[in-house]
Scaffold this active site. Structure first.
Site, PDB file in Angstrom:
ATOM      1  N   ARG A   1     -99.886  73.696 -87.823  1.00 17.46           N
ATOM      2  CA  ARG A   1     -99.585  74.557 -89.101  1.00 17.46           C
ATOM      3  C   ARG A   1     -99.757  73.551 -90.292  1.00 17.46           C
ATOM      4  O   ARG A   1    -100.332  73.848 -91.373  1.00 17.46           O
ATOM      5  CB  ARG A   1     -98.333  74.720 -89.165  1.00 17.46           C
ATOM      6  CG  ARG A   1     -98.013  75.967 -88.269  1.00 17.46           C
ATOM      7  CD  ARG A   1     -96.801  76.836 -88.825  1.00 17.46           C
ATOM      8  NE  ARG A   1     -96.545  77.738 -87.983  1.00 17.46           N
ATOM      9  CZ  ARG A   1     -96.699  79.171 -88.131  1.00 17.46           C
ATOM     10  NH1 ARG A   1     -97.678  79.292 -89.179  1.00 17.46           N
ATOM     11  NH2 ARG A   1     -96.659  80.115 -87.493  1.00 17.46           N
TER      12      ARG A   1
ATOM     13  N   SER B   1    -100.127  67.119 -69.167  1.00 15.18           N
ATOM     14  CA  SER B   1     -99.121  67.259 -67.743  1.00 15.18           C
ATOM     15  C   SER B   1     -98.805  68.559 -67.381  1.00 15.18           C
ATOM     16  O   SER B   1     -98.392  68.752 -66.301  1.00 15.18           O
ATOM     17  CB  SER B   1     -97.914  66.575 -68.257  1.00 15.18           C
ATOM     18  OG  SER B   1     -98.007  65.359 -69.045  1.00 15.18           O
TER      19      SER B   1
ATOM     20  N   GLY C   1     -96.478  65.344 -72.817  1.00 13.76           N
ATOM     21  CA  GLY C   1     -95.549  64.918 -71.703  1.00 13.76           C
ATOM     22  C   GLY C   1     -94.148  65.419 -71.877  1.00 13.76           C
ATOM     23  O   GLY C   1     -93.160  65.064 -70.912  1.00 13.76           O
TER      24      GLY C   1
ATOM     25  N   GLY D   1     -98.104  69.043 -75.406  1.00 10.77           N
ATOM     26  CA  GLY D   1     -97.041  69.837 -75.024  1.00 10.77           C
ATOM     27  C   GLY D   1     -97.352  71.311 -74.677  1.00 10.77           C
ATOM     28  O   GLY D   1     -96.366  72.151 -74.472  1.00 10.77           O
TER      29      GLY D   1
ATOM     30  N   LYS E   1    -109.178  57.964 -72.082  1.00 16.44           N
ATOM     31  CA  LYS E   1    -108.600  57.431 -73.280  1.00 16.44           C
ATOM     32  C   LYS E   1    -108.540  55.959 -73.470  1.00 16.44           C
ATOM     33  O   LYS E   1    -108.488  55.153 -72.505  1.00 16.44           O
ATOM     34  CB  LYS E   1    -106.880  57.702 -73.203  1.00 16.44           C
ATOM     35  CG  LYS E   1    -106.682  59.317 -73.281  1.00 16.44           C
ATOM     36  CD  LYS E   1    -105.037  59.362 -73.101  1.00 16.44           C
ATOM     37  CE  LYS E   1    -104.651  60.600 -72.791  1.00 16.44           C
ATOM     38  NZ  LYS E   1    -105.013  61.659 -74.112  1.00 16.44           N
TER      39      LYS E   1
END
Lengths: 293, 192
Positions: free
Chosen positions: A164, A235, A152, A213, A80
């Site tokens: 969506r 994570s 995270g 997520g 990143k």
């Protein structure tokens, strides 16, 4: 022989499809990820949950960590850089990483401009919350797109919202009469040529992964059923109680996303998932998805 | 005629689209039961470690091996070629080990070394074939009955055939050129 072409940049992302890209912070994690069947790893100094906890300015990882991970595994290694920080990107290209994620998880270096990604031979992946944002990044040269989600948090709700929004946007453009496309492009703030292309072919010109997520095999399969081409897990793996088992289970759920029996089977006995956060309890300045435009 | 495309991971959809353009019934294969009744199988590009492990965990490795040994034609591109090879210089997973070739993974380097080039492929005619090489492998050695189908300008072997098995180091599924898929379909109808 021609290197760094659009075809080879977008082509690598096509090879990653149906796969899971895992955040790793050291060689041991990277090997667990590869062993579990990850199609690539993201080399970081800290996973997003820890970046969130640490606060302050989050920057590109120490190249020592990235190089050690590149040596340790044979699958592609991503890293990143901060939004707009083209010098971090140049450094990552010099290291030879396979993909650069211009990521909202790190603290932005430029609030007005993202990196002009066409200047690089190494391909970029960028986050988005809707189709307009995805198309702006593709216009700048991103060869792969992912949802931003809310990294995270272990909470898939934002990734679902963003996926969506992207898929609805594509369906809408496909249905829009040609003479209304210019107004659509203006409204979306998106390059007209790409708007026109999506209207014609009904899909994005690059691969689109889910991110931000994903914490369980069912989360991964949910994102795939909503139209993702593959999944990033940040994570979610190494903040859980049994990373190796969870990593394998998420890989299997991503391949067999349409097979509820497999999802049920691989979800057994994985131990504790990462602790989750309710997005509504986060302060606006704690939201990573609103970084970049 | 029905062709399966291994869909554990990777660019399987592109192969399915190519086959459908050629008027052939094509379907993704993720489980051993889905191999039943197939006339041929394509193993696509993707990450060979990832595909190899999913094949092993869902008992596809042995099932595919058995069918190919009974004569089912198979076509592997990039990762698919690595999985078909008898030997791979750095593989940490179980391959199908069906073709008498030795391959080297990521042989040209990392992504920044990925390239496009025009290939001379005599069995496809005079027109060069667009070669898209992405973190590509190469064929270090061919043995037995393996026929070399294409080389790079420096002599590196990048395409080979053994009986009804076809292996390419590059990605015809990412181009508009259907000739390698047509060549594979001809293998299917060839007599023993």
């Amino acid at each position: 022989m021609e290197t760094g072409t659009w075809k080879v940049k977008t082509g690598l992302a096509q090879m990653l499809k149906g796969g899971v890209i895992m955040d790793v912070v050291n060689v041991e994690h990277a090997k667990i990820a590869e062993e579990a069947g990850a199609c690539a790893v993201m080399a970081l100094e800290r996973v997003p949950a820890d970046i969130r906890a640490a606060g302050g300015v989050a920057r590109m990882a120490d190249p020592t960590i990235i190089e050690a991970i590149m040596k340790a595994v044979s699958i592609p290694v991503m890293a990143k850089c901060r939004i707009g920080h083209f010098v971090e990107a140049q450094a990552l290209e010099a290291l030879g990483v396979d993909y650069i994620d211009e990521s909202e998880v790190l603290t932005p270096a430029d609030e007005n401009h993202h990196i002009w990604k066409h200047d690089f031979k190494v391909p970029f992946v960028c986050g988005c919350r809707n189709l307009g944002e995805a198309l702006r990044r593709i216009g700048e040269g991103a060869a792969m797109i992912r949802t931003k989600g809310e990294a995270g948090t272990g909470n898939v709700v934002e990734a679902v919202r963003h996926m969506r929004a992207v898929m609805d946007g594509i369906r809408e453009l496909a249905q829009t009469p040609e003479e209304e496309l210019m107004a659509k492009a203006k409204e979306m703030g998106a390059p007209f040529e790409i708007v026109l292309e999506i209207h014609k072919v009904g899909k994005l010109p690059v691969v689109n992964f889910a991110a931000g997520g994903v914490a369980t095999p069912a989360d991964a399969a949910l994102m795939m059923q909503l139209g993702a081409d593959g999944v990033f897990v940040g994570s979610g793996i190494f903040k859980s109680s049994n990373p190796a088992a969870r990593a394998q289970a998420i890989v299997k759920a991503t391949t067999h996303y349409q097979d509820p029996k497999v999802i049920a089977e691989v979800s057994k006995n994985l131990g504790e998932a990462m602790p989750g956060k309710d997005i509504r309890e986060l302060k606006p300045e704690e939201l990573l998805a609103s970084r970049g435009w | 005629m029905k062709i399966g495309v291994l869909a554990s991971q990777g660019a399987f959809r592109e192969h399915i689209e190519k086959l459908r353009q050629l008027g052939v019934e094509a379907m993704p294969v993720r489980m051993p039961e889905e191999l039943k009744g197939l006339d041929g199988l394509i193993i696509p590009g993707g990450e060979s470690t990832s595909i190899g492990r999913l094949m092993r965990d869902y008992k596809l490795t042995q099932a595919i091996r058995n069918m190919v040994k009974k004569g089912m034609p198979v076509f592997g591109t990039c990762a698919g070629m690595i999985l078909l090879a008898r030997e791979s210089t750095d593989a940490s997973f179980e391959s199908l080990g069906l073709m008498d070739i030795t391959v080297r993974r990521n042989a040209f380097g990392r992504q920044r070394e990925s390239f496009e080039t025009e290939l001379n492929v005599p069995v496809l005619g005079k027109k060069p074939f667009p070669g898209v090489f992405i973190r590509a492998p190469l064929i270090e050695q061919v043995d037995g009955n393996v026929e070399v189908l294409a080389r790079l300008a420096d002599g590196t072997i990048v395409a080979a055939r053994e009986d009804k098995m076809l292996a390419l180091a590059f990605h015809p599924e990412l181009t508009d050129d259907l000739r390698f898929h047509q060549y594979f379909l001809r293998l299917l109808s060839e007599k023993e």
